[in-house]
Enzyme design. Sequence first.
Site, short mmCIF file in Angstrom:
data_model
loop_
_atom_site.label_atom_id
_atom_site.label_comp_id
_atom_site.label_asym_id
_atom_site.label_seq_id
_atom_site.Cartn_x
_atom_site.Cartn_y
_atom_site.Cartn_z
N LYS A 20 45.05 -41.64 4.03
CA LYS A 20 45.95 -41.85 2.87
C LYS A 20 46.11 -40.56 2.07
O LYS A 20 47.23 -40.19 1.70
CB LYS A 20 45.38 -42.95 1.96
N ARG A 98 44.33 -52.14 -4.82
CA ARG A 98 43.51 -52.28 -3.63
C ARG A 98 43.05 -53.72 -3.43
O ARG A 98 42.40 -54.04 -2.45
CB ARG A 98 42.29 -51.40 -3.84
N ARG A 138 34.73 -34.52 7.08
CA ARG A 138 35.57 -34.32 5.90
C ARG A 138 34.85 -33.57 4.79
O ARG A 138 33.70 -33.85 4.48
CB ARG A 138 36.02 -35.69 5.39
N ARG A 171 31.61 -36.12 0.57
CA ARG A 171 31.51 -37.30 -0.29
C ARG A 171 30.25 -38.08 0.07
O ARG A 171 30.02 -38.36 1.24
CB ARG A 171 32.75 -38.18 -0.11
N ARG A 182 32.37 -49.92 3.43
CA ARG A 182 33.71 -49.72 2.89
C ARG A 182 34.75 -50.38 3.79
O ARG A 182 35.73 -50.95 3.33
CB ARG A 182 34.01 -48.23 2.75
#
Length: 253
Positions: A20, A98, A138, A171, A182
Amino acid sequence: MSRLLRPARMLLLGPPGSGKGTQTERLRKQFEIPGISSGDILRRHIKDGTEIGQLASSIINQGKLLPDDLMTKVVASELRRRHWLSPSTSWLLDGFPRTQAQAEMLDAQELGPANAGMNLVVELQVPEDAMLDRIANRLVHVPSGRVYNLTYNPPKVPGRDDVTGEPLSQRPDDDPAVFRKRLNEYRASTEPLVEYYKNSGDVLWSVAGETSDVIYAQLEREVVRRFGESVDESADNGFGGCWSGRLAFVNNN
Ligand code: ATP
Ligand code: MG
């Protein structure tokens, strides 16, 4: 080049690691649409040590969601601050709403009264392996929300943001066990949103692909089809430079 001829107010939906943030960033650059990411807002609160940040950090690290009313307040105040609650604006939301409750509050309290309803909701569908791989590789620059991938999109200087030179970080919720949670949270709380938007006029559009490049090519085409046009930069199209003026005259409601 492509550009908008009508206001585009878009939401990107997709599981963690579906890209996203990456797609938002590319749309922002290509079409000059400003965007906000609820996750980035929360990470800035955490970095600044605000009251919201303190609450958010433990919830995020457990892979859970923040309370709907708090999230709606945080994002609504950002929308107001940026003067986005008007029918002539274009913007992109990543990560909010969300849950169905958030979508209902946003529509009823903010977008509906402002006549600034969402007009494109993009559902990103990415294979689970690809998402897992991405979150493992990431790095983020917290102040700006810029995202890097060690495989596809590494920073020019290892561990440093390309624009500011500041340090990048991983993160804490990009840990495989938290990722699982998640993902489950996404399936339970966010998938019902797809149904909600299916019943909100012709706004929902789904796109599938293994890489961000494959998805972006389709997404760009769809945004042009709905809101804009492709521009051949070599051609004299007769209105160079004044398209933002055109945008102001067109009302898409
Ligand atoms: P990715 O960034 O890979 O797309 P993601 O969508 O899970 O994954 P973020 O959007 O950055 O990640 O959000 C990180 C965390 O912030 C979420 O797991 C959740 O705890 C919290 N959060 C973000 N947006 C919301 C929201 N709209 N409602 C409740 N909690 C949220
Ligand atoms: Mg994100």
